[in-house]
Write a protein that holds these residues in place. Structure first.
Motif, PDB file in Angstrom:
ATOM      1  N   GLU A 142       0.818  -1.208   0.000  1.00  0.00           N
ATOM      2  CA  GLU A 142       0.000   0.000   0.000  1.00  0.00           C
ATOM      3  C   GLU A 142       0.851   1.257   0.000  1.00  0.00           C
ATOM      4  N   ARG A 143       2.048   1.184   0.559  1.00  0.00           N
ATOM      5  CA  ARG A 143       2.919   2.365   0.677  1.00  0.00           C
ATOM      6  C   ARG A 143       4.125   2.171  -0.224  1.00  0.00           C
ATOM      7  N   VAL A 144       4.257   3.090  -1.178  1.00  0.00           N
ATOM      8  CA  VAL A 144       5.298   2.963  -2.201  1.00  0.00           C
ATOM      9  C   VAL A 144       5.965   4.318  -2.400  1.00  0.00           C
ATOM     10  N   VAL A 145       7.294   4.296  -2.547  1.00  0.00           N
ATOM     11  CA  VAL A 145       8.060   5.493  -2.899  1.00  0.00           C
ATOM     12  C   VAL A 145       8.916   5.153  -4.108  1.00  0.00           C
ATOM     13  N   LEU A 146       8.917   6.037  -5.086  1.00  0.00           N
ATOM     14  CA  LEU A 146       9.766   5.893  -6.270  1.00  0.00           C
ATOM     15  C   LEU A 146      10.805   7.007  -6.240  1.00  0.00           C
ATOM     16  N   LEU A 147      12.080   6.622  -6.291  1.00  0.00           N
ATOM     17  CA  LEU A 147      13.192   7.562  -6.285  1.00  0.00           C
ATOM     18  C   LEU A 147      14.011   7.350  -7.546  1.00  0.00           C
ATOM     19  N   GLY A 148      14.437   8.439  -8.172  1.00  0.00           N
ATOM     20  CA  GLY A 148      15.324   8.210  -9.300  1.00  0.00           C
ATOM     21  C   GLY A 148      15.415   9.337 -10.295  1.00  0.00           C
ATOM     22  N   ASP A 149      16.316   9.138 -11.228  1.00  0.00           N
ATOM     23  CA  ASP A 149      16.493  10.021 -12.376  1.00  0.00           C
ATOM     24  C   ASP A 149      15.643   9.450 -13.497  1.00  0.00           C
ATOM     25  N   LEU A 150      14.506  10.093 -13.727  1.00  0.00           N
ATOM     26  CA  LEU A 150      13.580   9.599 -14.744  1.00  0.00           C
ATOM     27  C   LEU A 150      13.796  10.262 -16.098  1.00  0.00           C
ATOM     28  N   ASN A 151      14.753  11.177 -16.174  1.00  0.00           N
ATOM     29  CA  ASN A 151      15.080  11.845 -17.424  1.00  0.00           C
ATOM     30  C   ASN A 151      13.856  12.451 -18.104  1.00  0.00           C
ATOM     31  N   GLY A 152      13.003  13.044 -17.312  1.00  0.00           N
ATOM     32  CA  GLY A 152      11.834  13.714 -17.849  1.00  0.00           C
ATOM     33  C   GLY A 152      11.052  14.386 -16.738  1.00  0.00           C
ATOM     34  N   THR A 153      10.229  15.344 -17.121  1.00  0.00           N
ATOM     35  CA  THR A 153       9.380  16.035 -16.161  1.00  0.00           C
ATOM     36  C   THR A 153       8.042  15.323 -16.057  1.00  0.00           C
ATOM     37  N   MET A 154       7.340  15.553 -14.968  1.00  0.00           N
ATOM     38  CA  MET A 154       6.069  14.874 -14.762  1.00  0.00           C
ATOM     39  C   MET A 154       4.941  15.483 -15.577  1.00  0.00           C
ATOM     40  N   ASP A 155       5.228  16.537 -16.330  1.00  0.00           N
ATOM     41  CA  ASP A 155       4.246  17.070 -17.281  1.00  0.00           C
ATOM     42  C   ASP A 155       4.261  16.289 -18.582  1.00  0.00           C
ATOM     43  N   ASP A 156       5.313  15.535 -18.814  1.00  0.00           N
ATOM     44  CA  ASP A 156       5.476  14.782 -20.052  1.00  0.00           C
ATOM     45  C   ASP A 156       4.507  13.599 -20.056  1.00  0.00           C
ATOM     46  N   ARG A 157       3.761  13.481 -21.147  1.00  0.00           N
ATOM     47  CA  ARG A 157       2.758  12.409 -21.266  1.00  0.00           C
ATOM     48  C   ARG A 157       3.373  11.013 -21.210  1.00  0.00           C
ATOM     49  N   ALA A 158       4.681  10.904 -21.448  1.00  0.00           N
ATOM     50  CA  ALA A 158       5.325   9.592 -21.424  1.00  0.00           C
ATOM     51  C   ALA A 158       5.238   8.946 -20.051  1.00  0.00           C
ATOM     52  N   PHE A 159       4.996   9.739 -19.009  1.00  0.00           N
ATOM     53  CA  PHE A 159       4.957   9.215 -17.646  1.00  0.00           C
ATOM     54  C   PHE A 159       3.535   9.052 -17.119  1.00  0.00           C
ATOM     55  N   ASP A 160       2.555   9.079 -18.000  1.00  0.00           N
ATOM     56  CA  ASP A 160       1.166   8.945 -17.558  1.00  0.00           C
ATOM     57  C   ASP A 160       0.934   7.644 -16.799  1.00  0.00           C
ATOM     58  N   GLY A 161       1.612   6.574 -17.202  1.00  0.00           N
ATOM     59  CA  GLY A 161       1.444   5.294 -16.520  1.00  0.00           C
ATOM     60  C   GLY A 161       1.952   5.309 -15.092  1.00  0.00           C
ATOM     61  N   ILE A 162       2.858   6.226 -14.785  1.00  0.00           N
ATOM     62  CA  ILE A 162       3.389   6.367 -13.423  1.00  0.00           C
ATOM     63  C   ILE A 162       2.610   7.411 -12.646  1.00  0.00           C
ATOM     64  N   THR A 163       2.410   8.585 -13.248  1.00  0.00           N
ATOM     65  CA  THR A 163       1.744   9.683 -12.535  1.00  0.00           C
ATOM     66  C   THR A 163       0.270   9.396 -12.274  1.00  0.00           C
ATOM     67  N   SER A 164      -0.325   8.460 -13.008  1.00  0.00           N
ATOM     68  CA  SER A 164      -1.719   8.099 -12.730  1.00  0.00           C
ATOM     69  C   SER A 164      -1.833   7.279 -11.458  1.00  0.00           C
ATOM     70  N   ARG A 165      -0.706   6.760 -10.965  1.00  0.00           N
ATOM     71  CA  ARG A 165      -0.722   5.916  -9.766  1.00  0.00           C
ATOM     72  C   ARG A 165       0.052   6.513  -8.602  1.00  0.00           C
ATOM     73  N   MET A 166       0.882   7.528  -8.872  1.00  0.00           N
ATOM     74  CA  MET A 166       1.715   8.106  -7.821  1.00  0.00           C
ATOM     75  C   MET A 166       1.668   9.629  -7.903  1.00  0.00           C
ATOM     76  N   ARG A 167       2.050  10.275  -6.780  1.00  0.00           N
ATOM     77  CA  ARG A 167       1.998  11.735  -6.703  1.00  0.00           C
ATOM     78  C   ARG A 167       3.410  12.274  -6.495  1.00  0.00           C
ATOM     79  N   SER A 168       3.648  13.451  -7.043  1.00  0.00           N
ATOM     80  CA  SER A 168       4.954  14.077  -6.920  1.00  0.00           C
ATOM     81  C   SER A 168       5.084  14.763  -5.562  1.00  0.00           C
ATOM     82  N   ALA A 169       6.142  14.430  -4.818  1.00  0.00           N
ATOM     83  CA  ALA A 169       6.380  15.076  -3.530  1.00  0.00           C
ATOM     84  C   ALA A 169       6.678  16.560  -3.715  1.00  0.00           C
ATOM     85  N   GLN A 170       7.375  16.906  -4.796  1.00  0.00           N
ATOM     86  CA  GLN A 170       7.707  18.307  -5.040  1.00  0.00           C
ATOM     87  C   GLN A 170       6.446  19.127  -5.295  1.00  0.00           C
ATOM     88  N   GLU A 171       5.523  18.590  -6.082  1.00  0.00           N
ATOM     89  CA  GLU A 171       4.303  19.330  -6.396  1.00  0.00           C
ATOM     90  C   GLU A 171       3.411  19.481  -5.171  1.00  0.00           C
TER      91      GLU A 171
END
Length: 359
Positions: A279-308
């Motif tokens: 239930e509790r998940v953290v993703l850390l890393g260099d994703l070589n892209g911003t979270m506005d990029d549609r390429a990360f929809d599969g990730i951002t639809s399931r997780m939230r940005s700590a910075q935002e």
């Protein structure tokens, strides 16, 4: 005899000019020019059109196709910077004294504020106490010893490192051993923790799917393992932690914004997170892209940005000398970010990122 003013008689002066009629003609010309000059609402139609186009561009960025040179992803990567066109257009509108262009600028201003206004203030909140951090240490880092010591001094409970060169891995392990008794290195990514780790395994983010259904080739395969998954035993229960370093993005004159490997990695990572049972998940890393990029929809639809959610500002991380984009990410699910910040620069071309989370 008294002198007769030629302006009153309409006669020629000593130089043979009809000064009376000349004065009237000049007055008529000035009146015609004043009458034909466009009013403030008719001035600057081009500036007004550009302002409206800028607003529509930012509003409809998701509709920009990626079929040609990945233009959509390229625009989304640098989307916040398009706001810089607003003061440029405003200067032009003021110079032209154009009321229409000035009013039209409200469109891009409102769109930009709707997209990014929430990032401008400090959203950190007290509480938390569990700190996670991530850093692409850089394969060409000239001083891994200082980098390791600086990261250990951050006080993070969990520290993820990406782009670990084989020849420097032992250095990081030695320098971080005192602060972090538990660690794992899987290929070029690693995790150091003050708490015990379990269920550690590499995550395969290298997929066969490519453009036109091409099979994975030696060129497309990323060197070494670039993602891992482990469980951190916290006082609040198990915390699943993913560490990832996705493929690079490059701007190529022929290919445009080249992100083929990164996008395949992102898709595979999103699928791995989708099947995560914790239930509790953290993703850390260099994703070589911003979270506005549609390429990360599969990730951002399931997780939230700590910075935002809990950061202060945009938190740009790359390049370290003059950060322009945030490509180093901390994403969460099932836990609440209380603060997010950028750590001081090291010898890497990336800036480290950190966040404080709570249950």
């Amino acid at each position: 005899m008294a002198r007769v003013d030629s302006a009153e008689t309409g006669q020629d002066d000593a130089d043979g000019r009809d000064t009376g009629s000349g004065t009237w003609r000049a007055a008529v010309r000035r009146a015609v020019r004043a009458a034909s000059r466009p009013g403030p609402w008719k001035r600057g139609p081009v500036l007004a059109a550009l302002a409206l186009l800028l607003g529509l561009f930012m509003l409809l960025h998701a509709e920009i196709p990626n079929r040609i040179g990945n233009l959509g992803s390229l625009a989304e990567t640098f989307l916040p910077w398009f706001g810089l066109f607003v003061p440029v257009l405003l200067a032009g509108a003021l110079w032209r004294r154009s009321a229409s262009a000035t009013v039209a600028l409200l469109v891009p201003v409102l769109v930009w504020l709707n997209l990014f206004g929430g990032l401008l203030g400090d959203k950190s909140r007290p509480g938390g106490g569990f700190v996670v951090a991530s850093h692409n240490v850089g394969a060409g880092n000239p001083d891994p010893v200082r980098t390791a010591r600086d990261l250990a001094a951050s006080g993070a409970n969990v520290l993820a490192l990406e782009e670990l060169p084989q020849e420097a891995t032992a250095t990081y392990e030695k320098e971080l051993a005192r602060a972090y008794p538990h660690h794992t290195v899987q290929g070029t990514v690693g995790l150091w923790s003050k708490l015990p780790l379990s269920d550690t395994r590499p995550v395969d983010i290298q997929t066969d799917a490519g453009p036109l259904g091409a099979a994975k080739s030696a060129e497309a395969k990323m060197p070494g393992n670039r993602a891992l998954r482990t469980t951190v035993a916290t006082d609040h229960g198990p915390l699943a932690v993913y560490v990832a370093h996705l493929g690079s993005a490059r701007v190529n004159p022929r290919a445009g914004f080249w992100t083929a490997h990164r996008d395949r990695n992102a898709k595979a990572l999103g699928q791995a997170i989708a099947t995560e049972r914790s239930e509790r998940v953290v993703l850390l890393g260099d994703l070589n892209g911003t979270m506005d990029d549609r390429a990360f929809d599969g990730i951002t639809s399931r997780m939230r940005s700590a910075q935002e959610e809990a950061g202060d500002g945009f938190g740009f991380t790359w390049p370290a000398a003059f950060p322009m984009v945030r490509i180093d990410q901390i994403l969460v699910r099932g836990v609440q970010p209380r603060a997010a910040w950028i750590l001081p620069a090291t010898g890497s071309d990336h800036l480290p990122v950190a966040a404080e989370i709570t249950w």
